[in-house]
Design an enzyme around this catalytic site. Structure first.
Site, short mmCIF file in Angstrom:
data_model
loop_
_atom_site.label_atom_id
_atom_site.label_comp_id
_atom_site.label_asym_id
_atom_site.label_seq_id
_atom_site.Cartn_x
_atom_site.Cartn_y
_atom_site.Cartn_z
N GLY A 138 0.81 -1.21 0.00
CA GLY A 138 0.00 0.00 0.00
C GLY A 138 0.84 1.26 0.00
O GLY A 138 1.87 1.36 -0.68
N CYS A 139 0.42 2.23 0.81
CA CYS A 139 1.05 3.56 0.80
C CYS A 139 2.51 3.53 1.21
O CYS A 139 3.26 4.44 0.87
CB CYS A 139 0.26 4.50 1.71
SG CYS A 139 -1.45 4.78 1.21
N VAL A 140 2.93 2.53 1.96
CA VAL A 140 4.31 2.47 2.42
C VAL A 140 5.27 2.02 1.32
O VAL A 140 6.49 2.15 1.46
CB VAL A 140 4.43 1.53 3.65
CG1 VAL A 140 4.48 0.07 3.23
CG2 VAL A 140 5.63 1.87 4.52
N ALA A 141 4.75 1.51 0.22
CA ALA A 141 5.59 0.82 -0.76
C ALA A 141 6.54 1.72 -1.52
O ALA A 141 7.57 1.25 -2.01
CB ALA A 141 4.71 0.05 -1.75
N MET A 340 3.91 5.30 5.58
CA MET A 340 3.20 4.33 6.42
C MET A 340 2.17 3.61 5.57
O MET A 340 1.69 4.15 4.58
CB MET A 340 2.51 5.06 7.58
CG MET A 340 3.50 5.73 8.54
SD MET A 340 2.75 7.11 9.42
CE MET A 340 2.67 8.35 8.11
#
Length: 353
Positions: A138-141, A340
């Site tokens: 998700g957004c952490v990638a 995160m």
């Protein structure tokens, strides 16, 4: 150390004002009469002024199920991915056959063969190029992808590695879900892609390129998997978004960042660029409070959120691109990439300009 030789950010061509998207969601029936007031408040509070979408806005009402949405994802992801990688390689002065590793990340569509495999042939990469498709971060990638490039290049000082992120959040729209989480997603997420070219310390593209990656750290927070992610059902990707997320960020992220910096003898006031994923206004405010940062420290993140919304994993790479293009941190000073995502997890990447 790994050097970031180039970053290139790409957006789809269909840009709409927040008011246009809000009206379209009502017209499609995503928002019922009972939810209208909440919907209006969420769109106003999101601080998003405009977003770019994978398709013209009027086509979303005609999408017929997850299969059709995912087919659209494949087509658009290939186009945006090719644009992003081609431009990043040109900026770095690297040709496609020079690439040793390509990492691809997305959490808004699925493909087998994966997108980077399809693009490798189209772009002219070697048959023995190593591939790492990542799904679920998700957004952490975006930040995690930078970390994986660094992991690879640490022991390959003459190597070249590419990270590609393509996120088409609009294609995950759930038209029958009137939950608060889905309404938040409809007010916040946009579409975009970005590519990073990184090289080992002995590669000739390195010396005059961008910042070096000094170190990276991943962290999983226990018993938090219910806070962020997807519920995957017949209609595709349904957002999971816990209301406690900003509180967790406020209470836990500060300690993680301080410990990471301390391990590398870096003080908060030494950091000249904070490249932070724009999770949303409440999450950004929590990050700012947890790290005791002045408002200007996250200025580029707030600007990105306003201009294009939350692009999931691509956002932090867009902000890195903006930092390299316009911020010009002092040479030799440290920078921090922070993102995160589901898990709940964080990824920290320490840079040296």
């Amino acid at each position: 150390m790994t050097r970031i030789a180039a970053v290139h950010a790409v957006l789809p061509p269909y840009r709409y004002e927040q008011s246009e998207i809000k009206a379209a969601l009502v017209a499609m029936g995503v928002v019922g009469r009972k939810e209208r007031a909440v919907h209006d408040r969420l769109h106003a509070a999101a601080t998003v002024r405009s977003r770019c979408l994978a398709m013209p806005l009027e086509r979303y009402a005609a999408l017929n199920g997850f299969g059709e949405a995912n087919d659209t994802f494949l087509d658009v992801a290939m186009d945006l991915g090719e644009q992003a990688i081609t431009a990043a390689l040109e900026k770095a002065g690297v040709s496609p056959p020079d690439v040793d590793l390509i990492v691809f990340t997305s959490v808004t569509g699925i493909a087998a063969p994966s997108i980077e495999a399809r693009l490798a042939w189209r772009l002219g990469m070697r048959p023995d190029v190593k591939r790492v498709p990542m799904f679920g971060l998700g957004c952490v990638a975006g930040a995690a992808g930078l970390s994986r490039l660094h992991d690879y290049l640490e022991s390959r000082p003459e190597g070249v590695a590419v990270l590609l992120s393509v996120e088409l959040c609009s294609l995950t729209l759930q038209r029958t879900d009137r939950s608060a989480a889905n309404l938040v997603a409809g007010s916040l997420f946009g579409d975009g892609a970005a590519a990073v070219v990184a090289v080992g310390q002995d590669h000739p593209a390195g010396p005059d390129g961008g910042p070096t990656v000094v170190a990276a750290r991943s962290h999983l927070f226990p018993d938090t998997e219910q806070l962020l992610g997807w519920h995957i059902g017949d209609a595709g990707f349904g957002i999971v978004l816990g209301s406690d997320l900003p509180d967790l960020v406020r209470s836990r992220i500060g300690g993680q960042v301080r410990a990471f910096l301390a391990d590398h003898d870096v003080k908060f006031h030494d950091v000249t660029a904070w490249i932070c994923h724009p999770g949303g206004p409440r999450v950004l405010e929590a990050v700012q409070e947890a790290l005791e940062l002045p408002a200007r420290a996250l200025e580029l993140t707030w600007r990105s959120l306003a201009a294009v919304g939350n692009l999931s994993s691509a956002s932090v790479l867009h902000i890195l691109h903006d930092t390299l293009r316009s911020h010009h941190p002092l040479p030799g000073t440290p920078g921090m990439v922070l993102a995160m995502g589901p898990g709940f997890s964080s990824e920290l990447v320490l840079l040296r300009w």
